[in-house]
Design a protein around this motif. Sequence first.
Motif, PDB file in Angstrom:
ATOM      1  N   MET A 335      -7.481  15.955  -1.310  1.00 19.76           N
ATOM      2  CA  MET A 335      -7.049  15.558   0.043  1.00 19.76           C
ATOM      3  C   MET A 335      -6.977  14.033   0.136  1.00 19.76           C
ATOM      4  O   MET A 335      -6.002  13.475   0.667  1.00 19.76           O
ATOM      5  CB  MET A 335      -8.041  16.146   1.066  1.00 19.76           C
ATOM      6  CG  MET A 335      -7.858  15.688   2.485  1.00 19.76           C
ATOM      7  SD  MET A 335      -8.869  14.226   2.798  1.00 19.76           S
ATOM      8  CE  MET A 335      -8.683  13.965   4.509  1.00 19.76           C
ATOM      9  N   VAL A 336      -8.002  13.354  -0.394  1.00 19.26           N
ATOM     10  CA  VAL A 336      -8.020  11.883  -0.325  1.00 19.26           C
ATOM     11  C   VAL A 336      -6.825  11.311  -1.096  1.00 19.26           C
ATOM     12  O   VAL A 336      -6.089  10.463  -0.585  1.00 19.26           O
ATOM     13  CB  VAL A 336      -9.355  11.326  -0.884  1.00 19.26           C
ATOM     14  CG1 VAL A 336      -9.284   9.807  -1.039  1.00 19.26           C
ATOM     15  CG2 VAL A 336     -10.521  11.709   0.029  1.00 19.26           C
ATOM     16  N   ASN A 337      -6.603  11.802  -2.314  1.00 19.80           N
ATOM     17  CA  ASN A 337      -5.487  11.282  -3.122  1.00 19.80           C
ATOM     18  C   ASN A 337      -4.141  11.500  -2.430  1.00 19.80           C
ATOM     19  O   ASN A 337      -3.297  10.604  -2.398  1.00 19.80           O
ATOM     20  CB  ASN A 337      -5.455  11.959  -4.502  1.00 19.80           C
ATOM     21  CG  ASN A 337      -6.672  11.561  -5.330  1.00 19.80           C
ATOM     22  OD1 ASN A 337      -7.284  10.536  -5.056  1.00 19.80           O
ATOM     23  ND2 ASN A 337      -7.019  12.366  -6.321  1.00 19.80           N
ATOM     24  N   ASP A 338      -3.955  12.706  -1.868  1.00 13.20           N
ATOM     25  CA  ASP A 338      -2.682  13.008  -1.195  1.00 13.20           C
ATOM     26  C   ASP A 338      -2.472  12.094   0.016  1.00 13.20           C
ATOM     27  O   ASP A 338      -1.363  11.625   0.270  1.00 13.20           O
ATOM     28  CB  ASP A 338      -2.629  14.479  -0.742  1.00 13.20           C
ATOM     29  CG  ASP A 338      -2.575  15.426  -1.948  1.00 13.20           C
ATOM     30  OD1 ASP A 338      -2.304  14.939  -3.061  1.00 13.20           O
ATOM     31  OD2 ASP A 338      -2.820  16.632  -1.762  1.00 13.20           O
ATOM     32  N   CYS A 339      -3.560  11.864   0.771  1.00 13.71           N
ATOM     33  CA  CYS A 339      -3.432  10.998   1.963  1.00 13.71           C
ATOM     34  C   CYS A 339      -3.138   9.558   1.547  1.00 13.71           C
ATOM     35  O   CYS A 339      -2.338   8.873   2.210  1.00 13.71           O
ATOM     36  CB  CYS A 339      -4.714  11.059   2.804  1.00 13.71           C
ATOM     37  SG  CYS A 339      -4.905  12.632   3.656  1.00 13.71           S
ATOM     38  N   VAL A 340      -3.770   9.084   0.473  1.00 14.00           N
ATOM     39  CA  VAL A 340      -3.513   7.705   0.019  1.00 14.00           C
ATOM     40  C   VAL A 340      -2.037   7.559  -0.347  1.00 14.00           C
ATOM     41  O   VAL A 340      -1.411   6.539  -0.020  1.00 14.00           O
ATOM     42  CB  VAL A 340      -4.435   7.334  -1.174  1.00 14.00           C
ATOM     43  CG1 VAL A 340      -4.010   5.991  -1.787  1.00 14.00           C
ATOM     44  CG2 VAL A 340      -5.889   7.265  -0.726  1.00 14.00           C
ATOM     45  N   ASN A 341      -1.447   8.569  -0.974  1.00 14.81           N
ATOM     46  CA  ASN A 341      -0.018   8.506  -1.314  1.00 14.81           C
ATOM     47  C   ASN A 341       0.842   8.343  -0.067  1.00 14.81           C
ATOM     48  O   ASN A 341       1.788   7.573  -0.045  1.00 14.81           O
ATOM     49  CB  ASN A 341       0.416   9.770  -2.064  1.00 14.81           C
ATOM     50  CG  ASN A 341      -0.130   9.772  -3.488  1.00 14.81           C
ATOM     51  OD1 ASN A 341      -0.443   8.701  -4.022  1.00 14.81           O
ATOM     52  ND2 ASN A 341      -0.261  10.938  -4.092  1.00 14.81           N
ATOM     53  N   ILE A 342       0.488   9.093   0.988  1.00 17.65           N
ATOM     54  CA  ILE A 342       1.248   8.973   2.249  1.00 17.65           C
ATOM     55  C   ILE A 342       1.076   7.567   2.840  1.00 17.65           C
ATOM     56  O   ILE A 342       2.035   6.934   3.286  1.00 17.65           O
ATOM     57  CB  ILE A 342       0.774  10.037   3.282  1.00 17.65           C
ATOM     58  CG1 ILE A 342       0.980  11.457   2.741  1.00 17.65           C
ATOM     59  CG2 ILE A 342       1.481   9.847   4.628  1.00 17.65           C
ATOM     60  CD1 ILE A 342       2.409  11.893   2.581  1.00 17.65           C
TER      61      ILE A 342
END
Length: 361
Positions: A335-342
């Motif tokens: 979840m953290v990695n996906d949000c950082v990409n956004i």
Amino acid sequence: MNIYVPIILVSILVFIALLLILADKLFGIGGEKVITINDETKITVRGGITLRNALAQHKIFLPSACGGKTTCGYCKFRLIDDSGLIKPTEEPFLSDEEKRKGIHLSCQFRVRENIKIEIPNEYLNAQEYKTEVELMKDLTCNAKLVRLKLIDPKTMNFKPGQYAELKVPGIEVIRAYSIASNPKEANHIEFIVRLEPKAKSTGYVKSLKMGDKVHVIGPFGHFYLKEDSKKDIICIASGSGKAPICSILYYLKDTGMKRNVKFFYDAVSKADLYYNDEFIELAKQYPNFKYIPSLSSPLKEDEWKGEVGQITDVLNKKTDDLTETEAYICGSPDMVNDCVNILNDHKIQKENVFSDKLSQD
Ligand code: FES
């Protein structure tokens, strides 16, 4: 043969053995060793014990979520003038750069000589606290609020977002939990405990009742609000990642909500959306605070009129340019990695992203 000869021989052997033990105590591995910490503090310890235990005997606590069983990798320190020998048990927890810098796990390192070490200065502030259960409350079917009154010492000086460790008696388990309460209310701390069936601490937490004595060590952690900054803030949490974000938001509220804040929280259905009313009220009170809850699978009876879908989609939809914004994210590593990409797509600066990836056990 003289009957005294065997007695004399045995006495000589015992004497030699005692001499050897004494020599080892004074000069050998088991003798006294000096540990110099951060070029300032010197402590004297018994040689042969692990660094983690040696430091704990002097009330210096390094982070741990496994109690020294080599499963968390939290108890790192830097050995100055390191010879570079890494144990196989340390390997999985150290990057190549950490190995080059002389980083080790303190639970795996035995003090065999005088050494110089480096640890983050904030670890010198961590203490062991005697506490008492003040409140136990079900937040959802698998999350409990645990409020602990600090008995000795009576207050904890922590930063909003940091965590503390709960000692589970009898099974030598230490479990790290983010502190969910406001640091301004320093005479108690709150944890939001996810009741994981497999976690050894779950049974203990479930059995706690008002007045029970609990030992806590802390505070720890690099994930905390940058209090001196004036930048806008975006907070993103899912599941029990809400705990450190609550602490950050309570602190911001307590200091007058002077910054623009957006809080994205993701849950499965409405039953998982604890503190929802509280944050709706906070948004009414402060127009510069925006609360954006989203549900990934709302139930029919939820009659949910808010955002639906993955948190990344909601985040993408509700976010503008983030060049001058700080982000605080807490949840699973994915979840953290996906949000950082956004956030990167919205031009956030790398140095303004702070995250806490929760372990999945
Ligand atoms: S205390 Fe967990 S790995 Fe050292």
